[in-house]
Design a protein around this motif. Structure first.
Motif: not given
Length: 259
Positions: A74-79, A141-145, A185-190
């Motif tokens: 969810t955080a990635l979908l928003l971030g 969310l902050p990490y995702a952004v 980067g997306i996988l790292a954020a996840f």
């Protein structure tokens, strides 16, 4: 010569301070005794095996996995859209928005948990599961952004412009050019969000309730009743799991490039 001798000694002391407790927990988890103690009393795998037989551990593990995976997605979908908008367009107050998104990291987790409990769960009647889910999403969310923004900063914008000039729509260029090039980067954020959410304690401590407890909170409650090495065994397993995830991320994704 003396300075050359001091540097390795100081480094060794720092490493012992940081890693020493981890080795103590691992050693205690293989103890043959009936109480949590160090040095361990013999060697046994019975406490490692017992971890998988405790029903509350299995239930809280499922809750933690649901929150970590669901909250991070969810955080990635928003971030991801937020990061893209702040990276590609000159939006008013974009720096203020970036700061506000980072506040869950700045504000202590115990304050976030207390605020959610006081102003949402109690007066509004928000369910504990939903409150935990929203809290974990906000914390991740902050990490995702930040991680996705770092990936977008390293991606040349003219690649996207070239796709648009060749007839693609902005949305099509985003899905066909931007997303494939920032997937690392997306996988790292996840992974970063998953580990952060799974090991979260302060917020979960306030929002956990009967039947809905995360694994770290369940471990705290278990230690109040039973003082055997099973908690040490579970801690060691979780530590090895986290280390394995981060190591794999660094090996295959270059995790240190994004964080």
């Amino acid at each position: 010569m003396t300075q050359r001798l001091y540097a390795p000694i100081i480094l060794l002391l720092v490493m012992i301070f940081l890693i020493g407790p981890f080795f103590i927990i691992v050693a205690a988890s293989f103890s043959a005794g009936d109480t949590l103690a160090f040095p361990p009393q013999g060697f046994s795998l019975k406490w490692i095996a017992k971890v998988f037989t405790v029903e509350s551990f299995r239930q809280s593990f499922a809750v933690s996995m649901f929150l970590a995976i669901g909250g991070t997605l969810t955080a990635l979908l928003l971030g991801i859209p937020a990061s893209y908008a702040m990276s590609r367009y000159k939006l008013p107050l974009s720096e203020t928005v970036r700061f506000l998104v980072s506040t869950p990291i700045i504000v202590p987790g115990i304050i976030v948990g207390l605020a959610l409990l006081r102003y949402f769960v109690i007066p509004v009647g928000l369910s504990i599961t939903l409150a935990l889910f929203l809290a974990h999403t906000a914390l991740v969310l902050p990490y995702a952004v930040r991680v996705v923004s770092a990936s977008l900063a390293n991606l040349r914008s003219d690649m996207e412009e070239a796709a648009v000039l060749l007839g693609s729509s902005r949305l099509g260029a985003f899905f066909r050019v931007v997303l494939p090039n920032i997937r690392g980067g997306i996988l790292a954020a996840f992974i970063l969000g998953f580990v952060t959410s799974f090991n979260q304690v302060p917020v979960s401590l306030f929002l956990s309730g009967p039947g809905v407890r995360t694994l770290p909170i369940d471990m705290l409650g278990y230690m109040e009743i039973v003082f055997d090495p099973s908690v040490a065994a579970l801690s060691a397993l979780l530590a090895f799991l986290s280390i394995g995830i981060v190591f794999a991320a660094e090996r295959f994704l270059g995790f240190s490039r994004y964080v």
